[in-house]
Design an enzyme around this catalytic site. Structure first.
Site, PDB file in Angstrom:
ATOM      1  N   HIS A   1       0.761  -1.296  -0.088  1.00  5.71           N
ATOM      2  CA  HIS A   1      -0.018  -0.040   0.044  1.00  5.71           C
ATOM      3  C   HIS A   1       0.794   1.359  -0.062  1.00  5.71           C
ATOM      4  CE1 HIS A   1      -3.870  -2.302   1.501  1.00  5.71           C
ATOM      5  NE2 HIS A   1      -3.740  -2.288   0.217  1.00  5.71           N
TER       6      HIS A   1
ATOM      7  N   GLU B   1      -5.726  -7.502   3.065  1.00  5.26           N
ATOM      8  CA  GLU B   1      -5.399  -8.587   4.051  1.00  5.26           C
ATOM      9  C   GLU B   1      -6.545  -9.338   4.742  1.00  5.26           C
ATOM     10  OE1 GLU B   1      -3.141  -9.599   8.233  1.00  5.26           O
ATOM     11  OE2 GLU B   1      -2.476  -7.832   7.187  1.00  5.26           O
TER      12      GLU B   1
END
Length: 312
Positions: free
Chosen positions: A43, A127
């Site tokens: 990210h 995730e």
């Protein structure tokens, strides 16, 4: 006027991020084919843009790449359904999932037939989506969410919990305490899932709070661990703030909040070049500012070895 900048250590790239980036680089070096990466490898927009410049293509879903293509799964991991879809499309698959996330997936598979699983994480995070694809789980983000499970979970049957690896240590403990209160029979995992890098970076920030006026967190807006660092800092120093790049820096904000001593940390997916660029701009604002590592800080020494076989 800003006088001193203290750099937190550890900060920036963790072992899992280094692993994922190195993985993609090695696959590209060993293959003559176009390389696709499903979702952002980590990210951070800077990392993604740099890879695009080197010819890596990023996709959101496997259908955006041709059947038989070489596709790498990001550091955040994927659900078994995505793996199966790749097999059906005859894709050559590389898995850059952080080994610590992989460990949580293994635990989910081990628990799924015997336990009711509570998952502490953030709705919609890559995730969380991947881990929750391994088994039926009840997602909670707060103690209030735990309370809503009392009519969904059978206290007479085995119960356990798993965690997203990038959570706030302190906030997660509050949720775990509430789980224990409402479900006294819950089986606590032998080891928390929050990764060492998240824990160490949070500890480094907490250690600095009494010595600074504000903390500057460098990280992407969709970086969970960066947001947790900011929340932690703002509890003690409300004027702490986050930027994604040097372009976000606002000298007026520093002046208005009378920040003389500034701490700097960076999320686990933030490259050092972004830290350097921000320090350079702060030096432009304040030519006499002193920059140094925070005293008694420690280095991040963990690393993960790449597998011998990169593609399946």
């Amino acid at each position: 006027m800003l006088q001193t900048i203290y750099l937190a250590n550890p900060r920036g790239f963790c072992a899992g991020v280094k692993y994922a980036i190195s993985y993609v680089e090695q696959v590209q070096a060993q293959s003559d084919e176009q390389i696709y990466v499903r979702k952002e490898i980590v990210h951070n927009r800077r990392v993604v843009e740099d890879m695009k410049k080197r010819g890596i293509r990023f996709i959101n879903e496997l259908g955006e790449a041709p059947d038989g293509a070489t596709v790498i799964f990001s550091a955040h991991g994927v659900s078994p359904a995505v793996v199966e879809d790749a097999k059906l499309r005859n894709m050559k698959v590389g898995d850059a999932t952080c080994p610590l996330v992989t460990r949580v997936h293994r635990k989910a598979r081990r628990y799924k037939d015997e336990y009711q699983i509570i998952y502490i994480g953030h709705q919609g995070h890559d995730e969380a989506i991947g881990t929750m694809g391994e088994a039926k789980m009840y997602l909670v983000e707060s103690p209030e969410d735990v309370e809503k499970l009392t009519d969904r979970i059978d206290p007479e049957k085995p119960i356990t919990y798993l965690m997203q690896t990038t959570l706030s240590v302190a906030d997660t403990q509050i949720i775990v305490n509430r789980i224990s209160e409402l479900f006294p029979s819950v089986e606590h995992p032998a080891k928390d899932d929050i990764c060492y890098a998240t824990t160490e970076r949070q500890e480094a920030v907490a250690q600095m709070m009494d010595s600074i006026d504000a903390m500057l967190v460098i990280g992407a807006d969709n970086s969970s661990n960066s947001l947790r660092l900011l929340q932690l800092a703002q509890k003690s120093r409300p004027s702490s703030f986050k930027v994604t790049s040097s372009e976000d820096l606002d000298k007026e904000y520093l002046e208005k909040n009378r920040i003389r001593i500034l701490g700097i940390t960076a999320g686990a997916s933030t490259p050092q070049i972004l830290v350097d660029e921000i320090i350079e701009k702060l030096r432009y604002f304040y030519p006499g500012v002193e920059v140094q590592l925070f005293p008694d800080s420690r280095e991040d020494s963990m690393s993960f070895k790449l597998p011998g076989k990169l593609l399946n």
